[in-house]
Write an enzyme that holds these catalytic residues in place. Structure first.
Site, short mmCIF file in Angstrom:
data_model
loop_
_atom_site.label_atom_id
_atom_site.label_comp_id
_atom_site.label_asym_id
_atom_site.label_seq_id
_atom_site.Cartn_x
_atom_site.Cartn_y
_atom_site.Cartn_z
N THR A 1 0.82 -1.21 0.00
CA THR A 1 0.00 0.00 0.00
C THR A 1 0.86 1.26 0.00
OG1 THR A 1 -1.50 1.27 1.41
CG2 THR A 1 -0.10 -0.29 2.53
N ASP A 2 0.30 2.35 -0.49
CA ASP A 2 1.01 3.64 -0.44
C ASP A 2 1.11 4.16 0.99
OD1 ASP A 2 -1.69 4.30 -0.09
OD2 ASP A 2 -1.75 5.78 -1.72
N GLU A 3 0.32 3.58 1.92
CA GLU A 3 0.33 4.08 3.30
C GLU A 3 1.66 3.85 4.00
OE1 GLU A 3 -2.98 3.13 5.73
OE2 GLU A 3 -4.41 3.35 4.09
N TYR B 1 -2.04 -0.73 11.10
CA TYR B 1 -2.15 -1.37 9.77
C TYR B 1 -0.96 -1.05 8.89
CZ TYR B 1 -3.36 -1.71 4.83
OH TYR B 1 -3.30 -1.95 3.47
N LYS C 1 2.16 -3.38 7.30
CA LYS C 1 2.41 -3.51 5.85
C LYS C 1 3.84 -3.07 5.54
CE LYS C 1 0.05 -4.65 3.01
NZ LYS C 1 -0.33 -5.98 2.44
#
Ligand code: NAD
Ligand code: DAU
Length: 331
Positions: A120-122, A147, A151
């Site tokens: 993810t870009d997060e 979260y 990741k």
């Protein structure tokens, strides 16, 4: 090719399984634990001779080893995926996103299986609203939530297994997906199904947070491109230039559904809420020749609204429990 797709009964994983079956001759095995987010109904209509379903946990080393012994390549989607849940109870995020990914990497090492890791870009944290820069493959990691930190940890494990053990892996970090079959806990389906049920949409805080929307079909085509043409050890960012703030998205949903565009509530903001995500996908486009096909967000959103109108049997059973969870948090 024999392909193993983890998390293939979830939102994006099931989209990828349909995409692969329609466009290749690969045989697909889906490994999915069927958590609250997994739904076998998302895999209906697929030919039985092309797709096998295995119910199990990616952290089950014995099961994973057996599956990798008869697999050429793995696309790893399985994860606990929702920020709000991770603020409530981080423990399943550690087990699945970290220990689960570690378990898969060890099997990839033993069996020399090609591995593509979905992320993810997060992992990059967030940007100011007026920052002219977007995330690239060189942006430092700076995750905010349980979260996104798990990741980020899983991405770093993949990088280490490439460098230390020669695992043939690639990574992709994608922005926010929308489309059919997304769980009603997520922003867009939550608001659409609220309107269908006569509940006012709920906007966290002022609603000025920006997300970079991409249709799940475009995410799937990007992942297949990376699996076929990606360079081992590389990371590719996936995005479709879809930046919008949450307030504009809620108002567009209401308008497209024939409602007063101001008929929503501002609710308690998310703790640690990332302000803005924005992806620069130049590497994927120039090196691998990928392009998104959904360039009109309003048209993609209208089609998604229509899908939720037609498929209450798919999302209805999850709706009440999801809203009860949010109500308990003032959201
Ligand atoms: P989802 O929550 O809809 O689906 C996750 C799937 O994984 C479910 O089918 C669930 O049953 C399965 N699963 C969970 N724990 C498991 C375990 N221990 N063993 C086996 N299966 C397990 O998630 P999603 O939105 O489809 O996201 C899929 C992947 O894409 C995740 O890795 C997520 O981080 C990543 N991602 C999502 C987005 C997005 O906008 N949704 C964007 C970028 C990246
Ligand atoms: O950026 C990629 C990420 O996108 C993925 O890694 C995650 O798996 C996926 O869930 C998504 O994370 P977000 O936290 O951005 O998505 P979510 O749908 O939860 O929220 C989108 C935005 O909408 C966010 O700014 C919070 C806000 N929001 C969310 C809900 C559920 C609201 O304003 N109201 C809501 O009811």
């Amino acid at each position: 090719m024999r392909l193993l797709v983890t998390g293939g009964a979830g939102f994006i994983g099931s989209n990828f399984v349909h995409h692969v079956v329609a466009r290749t001759d690969h045989h697909v095995t889906v490994l999915d634990k069927l958590t609250y987010a997994g739904n076998l109904a998302s895999l209906t209509g697929l030919p039985e001779h092309r797709v096998e379903f295995v119910h199990g946990d990616i952290a089950d080393a014995t099961l994973v080893d057996e599956l990798f012994s008869r697999t050429d390549a793995v696309v790893h989607y399985a994860a606990e995926s929702h920020n709000d849940n991770s603020l409530n109870d981080p423990s399943p995020f550690l087990n699945t996103n970290i220990v689960g990914t570690y378990t898969l990497l060890e099997a990839a090492r033993r069996h020399d299986v090609r591995f593509h890791h979905i992320s993810t870009d997060e992992v990059y944290g967030d940007l100011e609203l007026d920052d002219p820069n977007r995330f690239t493959e060189h942006t430092p990691y700076n995750p905010s939530s349980p979260y996104s930190s798990t990741k980020a940890g899983s991405d770093l494990l993949v990088r280490a297994w490439v460098r230390s053990f020669g695992v043939r892996a690639t990574i992709s970090n994608c922005s926010n997906n929308y489309g059919p079959y997304q769980h009603v806990e997520k922003f867009i389906p939550r608001q659409i199904t609220n309107v269908i049920r006569g509940i006012r949409p709920k906007l966290y805080g002022a609603g000025l947070n920006v997300r970079d929307w991409i249709h799940a079909d475009d995410h799937s085509s990007a992942v297949l491109t990376i699996l076929e043409k990606g360079e081992i050890g590389q990371t590719y960012l996936i995005g479709a230039d879809g930046e919008k703030n949450n307030k504009d998205v809620v108002e567009l949903i209401l308008t497209l559904m024939g409602q007063d565009p101001t008929a929503y509530d501002h609710v308690t903001d998310r703790a640690g809420h990332d302000l803005r995500y924005a992806i620069d996908s130049t590497r994927l486009r120039t090196e691998l020749g990928w392009q998104p096909t959904y360039r009109d967000f309003e048209a993609g959103l209208a089609a998604t609204i229509e899908w939720y109108r037609q498929n209450e049997a798919w999302w209805g059973p999850s709706k009440d429990a999801t809203e009860a969870f949010y109500a308990g948090k003032g959201q």
